[in-house]
Structure formats: structure tokens, C-alpha cells
Design an enzyme around this catalytic site. Structure first.
Site, PDB file in Angstrom:
ATOM      1  N   ASP A 139       3.982  14.223  15.483  1.00  0.00           N
ATOM      2  CA  ASP A 139       4.189  14.011  14.045  1.00  0.00           C
ATOM      3  C   ASP A 139       2.863  14.025  13.291  1.00  0.00           C
ATOM      4  O   ASP A 139       2.616  13.187  12.430  1.00  0.00           O
ATOM      5  CB  ASP A 139       4.927  12.694  13.796  1.00  0.00           C
ATOM      6  N   LYS A 191       1.889  -2.824   9.071  1.00  0.00           N
ATOM      7  CA  LYS A 191       3.050  -1.931   9.045  1.00  0.00           C
ATOM      8  C   LYS A 191       4.278  -2.769   9.381  1.00  0.00           C
ATOM      9  O   LYS A 191       4.475  -3.194  10.513  1.00  0.00           O
ATOM     10  CB  LYS A 191       2.859  -0.805  10.067  1.00  0.00           C
ATOM     11  N   GLY A 219       7.624   4.142   3.417  1.00  0.00           N
ATOM     12  CA  GLY A 219       8.230   5.338   3.991  1.00  0.00           C
ATOM     13  C   GLY A 219       9.560   4.979   4.608  1.00  0.00           C
ATOM     14  O   GLY A 219      10.084   3.870   4.418  1.00  0.00           O
ATOM     15  N   GLY A 220      10.121   5.907   5.373  1.00  0.00           N
ATOM     16  CA  GLY A 220      11.404   5.666   5.993  1.00  0.00           C
ATOM     17  C   GLY A 220      11.379   4.533   6.996  1.00  0.00           C
ATOM     18  O   GLY A 220      12.393   3.913   7.292  1.00  0.00           O
ATOM     19  N   PHE A 221      10.191   4.228   7.533  1.00  0.00           N
ATOM     20  CA  PHE A 221      10.034   3.169   8.526  1.00  0.00           C
ATOM     21  C   PHE A 221      10.049   1.786   7.906  1.00  0.00           C
ATOM     22  O   PHE A 221      10.305   0.788   8.564  1.00  0.00           O
ATOM     23  CB  PHE A 221       8.703   3.346   9.261  1.00  0.00           C
ATOM     24  N   GLY A 222       9.661   1.670   6.632  1.00  0.00           N
ATOM     25  CA  GLY A 222       9.458   0.377   5.997  1.00  0.00           C
ATOM     26  C   GLY A 222       8.258   0.440   5.077  1.00  0.00           C
ATOM     27  O   GLY A 222       8.030   1.451   4.415  1.00  0.00           O
ATOM     28  N   VAL A 276       3.938  -0.759   4.136  1.00  0.00           N
ATOM     29  CA  VAL A 276       2.609  -1.125   4.621  1.00  0.00           C
ATOM     30  C   VAL A 276       1.954  -2.018   3.577  1.00  0.00           C
ATOM     31  O   VAL A 276       1.993  -1.735   2.377  1.00  0.00           O
ATOM     32  CB  VAL A 276       1.732   0.124   4.865  1.00  0.00           C
ATOM     33  N   LEU A 291       0.812  -1.216   0.000  1.00  0.00           N
ATOM     34  CA  LEU A 291       0.000   0.000   0.000  1.00  0.00           C
ATOM     35  C   LEU A 291       0.843   1.263   0.000  1.00  0.00           C
ATOM     36  O   LEU A 291       0.395   2.315  -0.445  1.00  0.00           O
ATOM     37  CB  LEU A 291      -0.912   0.014   1.229  1.00  0.00           C
TER      38      LEU A 291
END
Length: 535
Positions: free
Chosen positions: A343, A246, A227-230, A232, A224
Site C-alpha cells: 500500500d 493512530k 481515513g477509513g481506518f479511523g 490520527v 491531524l
């Protein structure tokens, strides 16, 4: 066969630990009934004290006595958090029973719900009772009719469960029907210093194999966003429930502490404008959060898209802004914890099928004490363009930092343009600076998104621009709190304060680059982790 419940069974279920009891007997044809009156010893002795589908536990001193039964959540979260449980509980997310993979969760040592709502079959044992209940879509719970006789007899409930309460030593086991998503292995969230005995809610823990199967082994077709986190992924559980997963990148800046922080916080928050966590997966070197799936992805996927932004008319944009304001108010004031999000941005606002907004990503959130409204840090995290100046430059964060972020987001909702990617004649400016200049010139109509067409009420839009500029003022004390913002958005008769210079940062070098990675993607949960070293 089903029949009338034996009076001795009711006696065992109801009378234990209820203080002085007086008995009377009356007849209904060939049936003999026994009635009892008792002197209440605590709040839980009052019939239906916690409303339907809840359990009353009087033994945790200083704590709210009401808890929702497994698989359910407060029907009225606001009243619930104020200690009023009379509205009771409803199934989480409106999930209905009678789907594949369902089962039961045991609630131990309770007086079972009002037996006038139950059916009795004395020929069944407990295992057969479970099977009988599972076959009937209307069956919501079951229990043994006589635990003292080795679990003989079967009681089943159909519909709401009323007047369940915990006993310290006696009572019996009650089995509540739940959806498959509730049957994950429970893990306790991290205990906060402010938590009472019931401060932690268990979060279902799912096997990696279960989540891999639901996402087709994390297929690119199920992806989907990123981002910087990984990344989805969309997933579908065996029972048909749609989920959003996530999956943290192994190189993500969000480490174990941020991950635990997000699980801990979201598990405790219950508000219609906050995203709901369904569980998590921690296995091998994988860390994943499982959320309810929201089909319309994130606000930025509509707001900043040239073709889709027209789907957001003025009334819907105002509803989104008002919903976000109420969600922040809950975090700052109405939840059991005082939480600063840190955030808030368009990509962290998710939209359900009716385009209702839900705030997501609590990995960077901070818990403050009951009277604390600010803190400081030497590690500034968030997204450039949404950060207040005192936070970005000095590491000082407060509920007013979130107010600043909301003000930026409100201006984006009205204009349909990003703050950090908007350049007027001055390439080092941003949307906040541009709106301020238009306000001083008396030309704020130029900031209103033309794609709204005739649906836009000019006076309301200009009022909302002023509210947005009030939220981004340079000095913290000049910004309103979220309770005032909610009131200003809901009531046009509320007078607005005069404006002072906003706090906005000129940074031509980055030209609007989001320091928290790919904020510009149309992702469902573009949750990012950014670090700006504080000076």
C-alpha cells in the site's frame, strides 16, 4: 565520595566465565591495581565486540550476538543487519536524557560496562545510587558495586557504555537510563515462524488514560487527519515528547489481525526511511498505535497542494524519491524479513522536519520466506491507482507489486499530479497512461511540474520519468527490482532499458476515486484499508 574502584570488585565483574586467567599486579602511587589477561572463549570475550551502548550475548545459538541496550537503536542499521555491530547503538530518535519522567530499565546477568568509565561511591546503597544517577544529567547507567554484600556501593557511568556482555548464570544487574516513552509496560509481539529467539522486540504498551491525557482527550484540535481506518491525533507526553496516535475506528476494516500485523512488523524494522513505532495501546475496545511525530505530515500534503508544492524543488523531490527507493530496498532485501508493503502511496509517506521521507502503514504488509518473492491472495487490499494489474485482477502480489507502486509515486513526484485523479483529454485515463503517451510522442517535458521552476534539471527529470515508466511496465519480469532502481536514481551513467507498454487501468466510472477511503486529505498518517474482491 567518589574513589578508585576496589580491585576485587573488578575481578568479580570481569573474570566470571572468561576461561583461563593470568594475574599481574602493579602500583600507581599508593594505589594497587590488578590486571588480568584471559583466553577468549567466544566473540563476546573480545573487548567492545558490539560497539558502544550495546550488549553482547553469546548464548542464542545461530543468532547475532549483539543487541542494543534499552532505549537505543543501531547507529548503522545496514551494517547491523549484516552482522556487524562495531558501530554500536545510539539513542532512539536522538532523544536526549534529562527530561521529566525518565527512569531506568534493568538488564540482568551481565558483566557491567568498562569500569574505567565509571565512578564509584562506596557509601551509597542501590536505592541511593539510583537517585544519585537520576539527579546527574550525564549519568547513563548505574549498578551495585558489590551485589554479594547486599547491594552495597554505587557505580555510575557517564557517556557511552562499552563492553557489556551477558552471562548464562552469573553476572549482575545493570540499570540503563531511558526516556519516559521507554517505560511503558512491554508486550511481546506475535512470533513469526521465521523468528529466532531474538526475532521479537518488545513494544511498550501504554495505558489509555496516558494517551487520552497526551491528546487532550482526543480533542478535535489535536486531530491531524482521518481515513477509513479511523483518526490520527497529535499528542504531547508528560516529558514533552511529541507523538502521533493512530486510533482505529471501531468500524474500521483494520481488525485485530491487521493491527497486530502492523505492530509486529514495524517493531522489527530499523531504517531511516521507515516510520518508527513508539508503542501501542490495547484497552477495552480501543486499539491505538503510537508513532514518532513528524511535523511536516505526509507527502501528499505538499505534492498535491497548489501553494505548498513549490516548497518541493527538484533536488528535494529527487532526495525523497531516492529515500523511498532505499526504504523499499531494505524491506525487500536488506531486512531480516522479506516484506511486501502492498500500500505504498503519497499519503503513506511521512516527512520529518528536514523533509526526509519515511514509509508508514504496514497493516497490509506481507512477510515472505527468505527465498519467496511472491504470493497470492483472494482478498486484494491497497489503493486503486497504485496497484499493479496482476495484483488487482488476479490477487498475485510480489516485490514487483511494490515496484509498480513506486513507479506511480515517482511519476506523481515529478508531475505534482495524482495518478488516480489526473485526466487529460481522455476522462478515463490516468497519469501513467498520460505519461506513456507523452513518452511515445517525445513530449515528456509536459509532464514536469512547472512549480519547480529553474530548480529542475530537465535531463534528470526526463530520466526519472523513464525510470518511473520502467517500474510500471505491464509484465512483472520487465520491471526492475529496487536495487536496480536505487542505482539508476543515484547514478546518471547507468544505462536505462528500453520501455515497453505500462500496465494501467482505465476506469472512467470511478474517475480516480480512491477505493481505500480519503486519500485526498492532507493528513499526517492517512493510513487506509481498502478491499477489492479479486476475480
Amino acid at each position: 565520595m567518589y574513589g578508585v574502584i576496589d580491585a576485587s570488585i573488578i575481578t568479580r565483574m570481569v573474570v566470571s566465565e572468561l576461561g583461563s586467567v593470568r594475574r599481574s599486579t602493579w602500583h600507581d602511587g599508593d594505589r594497587r591495581w590488578i590486571g588480568y589477561w584471559f583466553a577468549p572463549k567466544d566473540q563476546c570475550d573480545f573487548y567492545g565486540n558490539c560497539g558502544p551502548n550495546s550488549n553482547c550475548n553469546p548464548y542464542d545459538a545461530g543468532q547475532f550476538e549483539c543487541t542494543c541496550l534499552p532505549g537505543l537503536e543501531p547507529k548503522s542499521p545496514g551494517d547491523w543487519n549484516l552482522g556487524d555491530g562495531s558501530a554500536g547503538c545510539v539513542r532512539r530518535g536522538g532523544v536526549s536524557v534529562c527530561r521529566s519522567g525518565e527512569g531506568f530499565v534493568k538488564v540482568a546477568r551481565v558483566k557491567v560496562p568498562d569500569t574505567s568509565k565509571a565512578r564509584a561511591n562506596m557509601s551509597l546503597n542501590l536505592k541511593e545510587c539510583k537517585e544519585e544517577c537520576l539527579r546527574d544529567c550525564s549519568c547513563t547507567a548505574y549498578a551495585s558495586a558489590s551485589e554479594s554484600l547486599g547491594g552495597s556501593g554505587c557505580l555510575t557511568w557517564h557517556g557511552n557504555l562499552v563492553d557489556t556482555r551477558t552471562f548464562a548464570d552469573l553476572g549482575q544487574d545493570l540499570y540503563i537510563r531511558v526516556d519516559a516513552i521507554e517505560l511503558g509496560t512491554p508486550i511481546s509481539t506475535i512470533k513469526d515462524r521465521d523468528d529466532g529467539p531474538r526475532g521479537n522486540r518488545d513494544v511498550p504498551l501504554f495505558d489509555l488514560s496516558t494517551i487520552a491525557s497526551a491528546t487532550n482527550n482526543f480533542s478535535v484540535l489535536n486531530k491531524l487527519g482521518q481515513g477509513g481506518f479511523g483518526s490520527v491525533y497529535k499528542g504531547i507526553m508528560d516529558n514533552g515528547l511529541e507523538i502521533a496516535v493512530k486510533r482505529l475506528s471501531k468500524l474500521s476494516g483494520q481488525g485485530a489481525e491487521e493491527f497486530k500485523n502492523e505492530v509486529r512488523l514495524i517493531a522489527k524494522l530499523q531504517h531511516r526511511n521507515l516510520v518508527r513505532i513508539l508503542g501501542c495501546c490495547v484497552e477495552e475496545d480501543e486499539k491505538m498505535l503510537i508513532y514518532e511525530y513528524l511535523p511536516n505530515k505526509s507527502l501528499d500534503a505538499f505534492l498535491f497542494d497548489k501553494t505548498r508544492r513549490s516548497l518541493l524543488d527538484w533536488r528535494k523531490r529527487l532526495e525523497i524519491a531516492s529515500g523511498l527507493a532505499r526504504g523499499l530496498l531494505y524491506l525487500h532485501q536488506d531486512s531480516r524479513l522479506r516484506i511486501i508493503h502492498r500500500d505504498l502511496k503519497a499519503s503513506n509517506v511521512l516527512l520529518d522536519e528536514e523533509m526526509n521521507p519515511m514509509i508508514s502503514d504496514f497493516s497490509m504488509a506481507r512477510i515472505c520466506g527468505g527465498d519467496q518473492i511472491q504470493g497470492n491472495t483472494n482478498r486484494v487490499v491497497g489503493t486503486y491507482g497504485y496497484m499493479s494489474s496482476e495484483y488487482a485482477m488476479e490477487g498475485i502480489f510480489s516485490i514487483k507489486s511494490d515496484v509498480y507502486s513506486f513507479g506511480v509515486l515517482l511519476l506523481e513526484i515529478i508531475s505534482g499530479k495524482r495518478n488516480s485523479a489526473y485526466y487529460h483529454e481522455n476522462p478515463s485515463s490516468n497519469l501513467v497512461g498520460h505519461a506513456w503517451e507523452l513518452w511515445k510522442e517525445g513530449n515528456c517535458e509536459d509532464a514536469i511540474d512547472e512549480s519547480m521552476g529553474d530548480s529542475c534539471t530537465k535531463e534528470e527529470a526526463l530520466r526519472c520519468i523513464q525510470i518511473g515508466l520502467l517500474c510500471v511496465q505491464e509484465f512483472v519480469d520487465d520491471r526492475p527490482n529496487m536495487s536496480t532502481v536505487v542505482l539508476m536514481l543515484a547514478n546518471n551513467d547507468v544505462a536505462l532499458a528500453s520501455l515497453k507498454r505500462p500496465a494501467y487501468v482505465f476506469k472512467s466510472k470511478h474517475h480516480g476515486t480512491n477505493l481505500s477511503a480519503s486519500d485526498g486529505t492532507a493528513s499526517l498518517n492517512d493510513i487506509t484499508v481498502s478491499t477489492v474482491e479479486g476475480r
